[in-house]
Design an enzyme around this catalytic site. Structure first.
Site, PDB file in Angstrom:
ATOM      1  N   LYS A 208       0.838  -1.198   0.000  1.00 14.92           N
ATOM      2  CA  LYS A 208       0.000   0.000   0.000  1.00 14.92           C
ATOM      3  C   LYS A 208       0.876   1.252   0.000  1.00 14.92           C
ATOM      4  CE  LYS A 208      -3.465   2.416   2.699  1.00 14.92           C
ATOM      5  NZ  LYS A 208      -4.417   2.415   3.803  1.00 14.92           N
ATOM      6  N   GLU A 214      10.512  -4.775   4.413  1.00 16.16           N
ATOM      7  CA  GLU A 214      10.543  -6.199   4.033  1.00 16.16           C
ATOM      8  C   GLU A 214      10.232  -6.352   2.549  1.00 16.16           C
ATOM      9  OE1 GLU A 214       8.892  -4.969   6.630  1.00 16.16           O
ATOM     10  OE2 GLU A 214       9.002  -6.302   8.371  1.00 16.16           O
ATOM     11  N   GLY A 268      -4.858  -1.697   4.877  1.00 14.07           N
ATOM     12  CA  GLY A 268      -4.050  -2.842   4.428  1.00 14.07           C
ATOM     13  C   GLY A 268      -4.725  -4.181   4.699  1.00 14.07           C
ATOM     14  N   ARG A 269      -5.229  -4.363   5.919  1.00 13.75           N
ATOM     15  CA  ARG A 269      -5.818  -5.667   6.269  1.00 13.75           C
ATOM     16  C   ARG A 269      -7.212  -5.861   5.688  1.00 13.75           C
ATOM     17  NH1 ARG A 269      -4.676  -2.392  10.285  1.00 13.75           N
ATOM     18  NH2 ARG A 269      -6.305  -1.516  11.614  1.00 13.75           N
ATOM     19  N   GLU A 354      -4.814  -6.462  14.822  1.00  7.92           N
ATOM     20  CA  GLU A 354      -4.276  -5.166  14.385  1.00  7.92           C
ATOM     21  C   GLU A 354      -5.384  -4.109  14.415  1.00  7.92           C
ATOM     22  OE1 GLU A 354      -2.470  -4.003  10.341  1.00  7.92           O
ATOM     23  OE2 GLU A 354      -0.722  -4.724  11.408  1.00  7.92           O
ATOM     24  N   HIS A 385      -5.303 -32.474  18.173  1.00  7.58           N
ATOM     25  CA  HIS A 385      -4.201 -33.264  18.714  1.00  7.58           C
ATOM     26  C   HIS A 385      -3.085 -32.372  19.241  1.00  7.58           C
ATOM     27  CE1 HIS A 385      -6.075 -36.921  17.153  1.00  7.58           C
ATOM     28  NE2 HIS A 385      -6.477 -36.133  16.176  1.00  7.58           N
ATOM     29  N   LYS A 513       9.488  -0.904  14.446  1.00  2.33           N
ATOM     30  CA  LYS A 513      10.086  -0.602  13.130  1.00  2.33           C
ATOM     31  C   LYS A 513      11.163   0.459  13.285  1.00  2.33           C
ATOM     32  CE  LYS A 513       6.015  -1.198  10.135  1.00  2.33           C
ATOM     33  NZ  LYS A 513       5.078  -0.481   9.260  1.00  2.33           N
TER      34      LYS A 513
HETATM   35  O1  F6P Z   1       3.213  -3.039   9.759  1.00  2.00           O
HETATM   36  C1  F6P Z   1       1.841  -3.081   9.633  1.00  2.00           C
HETATM   37  C2  F6P Z   1       1.379  -2.768   8.250  1.00  2.00           C
HETATM   38  O2  F6P Z   1       1.311  -1.398   8.067  1.00  2.00           O
HETATM   39  C3  F6P Z   1       0.046  -3.435   7.982  1.00  2.00           C
HETATM   40  O3  F6P Z   1      -1.030  -2.740   8.454  1.00  2.00           O
HETATM   41  C4  F6P Z   1       0.082  -3.588   6.515  1.00  2.00           C
HETATM   42  O4  F6P Z   1      -0.873  -4.509   6.077  1.00  2.00           O
HETATM   43  C5  F6P Z   1       1.501  -4.045   6.310  1.00  2.00           C
HETATM   44  O5  F6P Z   1       2.236  -3.297   7.250  1.00  2.00           O
HETATM   45  C6  F6P Z   1       2.058  -3.864   4.935  1.00  2.00           C
HETATM   46  O6  F6P Z   1       2.024  -2.538   4.533  1.00  2.00           O
HETATM   47  P1  F6P Z   1       2.215  -2.129   3.019  1.00  2.00           P
HETATM   48  O7  F6P Z   1       1.107  -2.750   2.239  1.00  2.00           O
HETATM   49  O8  F6P Z   1       2.166  -0.637   2.996  1.00  2.00           O
HETATM   50  O9  F6P Z   1       3.539  -2.653   2.558  1.00  2.00           O
END
Ligand code: F6P
Length: 548
Positions: A208, A214, A268-269, A354, A385, A513
């Site tokens: 987003k 990452e 995002g979620r 979240e 289990h 972060k």
């Molecule tokens: O670290 C949390 C977050 O902001 C989430 O809410 C989001 O889904 C994820 O990181 C990834 O964010 P982006 O889509 O901006 O890479």
């Protein structure tokens, strides 16, 4: 604005009294005393059936829970979301994932602008691109069909797509394989790159913000791998971006024509319904992606227009509040009895935790009551289990949602009958339990001596009275999956309203972060921050020693 603060709603106070009346009531007795209990407390929507009768409540409790929702102005708040009011107060944003699956002609506004035309435009682009990849019209740099689709994203840009793709695996095009790179651990990247061929691989960089370390690190590594194999010119044929941030996409080196847009009013979620769902559409075909949207829209309409006592997300949310805030049970489990739904609990963890893992209310005050619960789960029967021992005989009550399709995509022998008998047995066992007396009688019938019975009867007893919902589907298909996901989205929304928190920001992920960015140069060079605690400092030193 209304808040639970010190002035608790009247219904809240009544529920505190109700709790005292009700805390020792046994569900066994509720069922014995009311033959119609199951019938009364089930709801049906299309091919989805929710049985919430195995919960610790009666009519009076439910009336008060609904009164609580009314006092918290839930109806008005639902309308606000659907009308594009900026309910995400800390970020001053509308919350319009519901617009992404609006199948009606109803306009939906954010900042006085109807957002539907732009949503439809991107859906068209998703359709034409996924068709082109599936039918071999958009091919790789060397002219080969793109059959390996790699989604690079994390959090909401990964968990929704990976969960839906896995849930709908039976619908995948025969020659397409989907992969997901999410973790910054190089292993995630390496393992996928070891399996795919650059000539037939399409990378979808899903972010987003397009600033997530990452995703950008993984995308850079994959880009380098591709360029090493096919050269810089190949990038346009092998990289697309899904983002709200065009400038960063360009800066990264992805052609903006290869970008699928979404907007800040999509959290995002809550984004799998947007361009973030591109990999879903490529894997299962746009028609099935549309069915997923239609399923969610059906749940949206149910949520928006149904009175609270027949409203699935509202009922599930209120029962969650009842346990969380009155029984002081801040946890719940979701167990999907379907192998294809194995990633659902991980997806729901982000959705719920979240969204509602917050401690400051919408009046800018620290809350004085429990908010979002801890959610965990897995696939049944596997988890029977592992942690089910605790659910049955531990000292902690864990309200549980069971999800089960009546028809499996793989009807092998009697596998599915055994699976279904297990899920029904778990719900019944949790609710009914087994008293010490019943355990003793059973041991006696099995021919045990009096001494043996005395030694074992308590160990063999089950407290019971442990609540569960059962969500039964005819079959897990794109439509029913859409309904299921939207059910949980709205459940989380309702709880956020009652707790008077903003379910749509995630500031709690920022501190870690920020600190990681401070530690990184210390790990890479000789610099040492002076501000760390002694534990962190010694861990940094030890890591450096190990790596020498
Ligand atoms: O670290 C949390 C977050 O902001 C989430 O809410 C989001 O889904 C994820 O990181 C990834 O964010 P982006 O889509 O901006 O890479």
């Amino acid at each position: 604005m209304f808040g639970l603060g010190d002035n608790k709603p009247k219904a809240w106070k009544k529920l505190e009294t109700e709790y005292k009346r009700f805390k020792n009531v046994q569900m066994r007795d509720l069922f014995k005393n009311d033959e119609k209990r199951a019938q009364k407390y089930t709801l049906k929507l299309k091919d989805m059936f929710l049985d919430y009768s195995k919960n610790r409540f009666d009519e009076k409790v439910m009336e008060n829970l609904i009164a609580l929702a009314e006092e918290c102005k839930l109806e008005e708040k639902i309308k606000d979301m659907f009308d594009g009011v900026k309910i995400n107060n800390t970020e001053n944003r509308s919350v319009l994932h519901i617009a992404l699956r609006n199948r009606s002609k109803r306009p939906i506004f954010s900042d006085e602008k109807n957002v539907m035309p732009q949503i439809k435009e991107v859906l068209k682009k998703i359709k034409s691109f996924s068709d082109a990849v599936r039918f071999g019209d958009f091919v790789g740099y060397t002219g080969k069909k793109l059959t390996n689709i790699v989604n690079i994203g994390i959090g909401g840009s990964d968990l929704g797509p990976v969960m839906v793709c896995e849930a709908l695996r039976k619908y995948w095009a025969k020659d397409i394989n989907c992969y997901f790179i999410s973790n910054i651990d190089g292993t995630a990247c390496a393992e996928v790159l070891n399996k795919v061929d650059p000539e037939t691989t399409l990378f979808i960089v899903a972010s987003k913000t397009f600033t997530t370390i990452e995703t950008l690190t993984n995308a850079k590594t994959c880009r380098k791998w591709l360029v090493n194999a096919l050269g810089e010119h190949a990038v346009d044929k092998h990289f697309v971006a899904l983002s709200t941030n065009k400038a960063e996409v360009e800066k990264f080196g992805i052609n903006p024509e290869n970008m699928f847009e979404f907007w800040s009013f999509v959290g995002g979620r809550y984004s799998l319904w947007s361009a973030i769902g591109l990999i879903i559409s490529i894997a299962v075909g746009y028609e099935n992606f549309e069915k997923l949207l239609e399923g969610a829209y059906t749940m949206d309409e149910h949520f928006r227009t149904t009175e609270f006592d027949k409203n699935m997300p509202v009922i599930m949310a209120l029962l969650g509040i009842w346990y969380n805030n009155f029984f002081d049970v801040n946890r719940y489990a979701v167990i999907a009895y379907d192998q294809y739904l194995q990633y659902l609990p991980a997806y729901l963890q982000q959705l719920d935790m979240e969204s509602n893992g917050k401690s400051v209310d919408k009046n800018n005050e620290f809350v004085k009551y429990a908010t979002g619960p801890v959610l965990f789960g897995g696939a049944g029967t596997n988890v029977q289990h592992s942690f089910f021992q605790l659910l049955h005989q531990g000292t902690k009550m864990v309200p549980t949602d069971f999800i089960i399709p009546a028809i499996s995509h793989n009807e092998l022998g009697n596998h599915h009958q055994i699976l279904m008998s297990n899920v029904l047995a778990q719900g019944e066992a949790l609710m009914w339990g087994k008293t010490v007396k019943e355990a003793a009688e059973e041991l006696k019938k099995a021919g045990k001596t009096t001494a043996e019975i005395e030694a074992l009867k308590k160990y063999k007893s089950f407290a019971g009275n442990r609540p569960s919902n059962t969500i039964l589907f005819k079959k897990i298909d794109p439509f029913s999956l859409g309904m299921l996901i939207a059910l949980y989205e709205h459940k989380v929304f309702v709880q956020g309203i009652i707790w008077n928190i903003n379910s749509f920001d995630q500031m709690g992920v920022e501190l870690g972060k920020q600190m990681a960015l401070n530690i990184l140069p210390e790990l890479e060079g000789n610099a040492f921050g002076v501000t760390h605690d002694s534990s962190t400092l010694s861990l940094i030193k030890q890591i450096k020693k190990f790596r020498k």
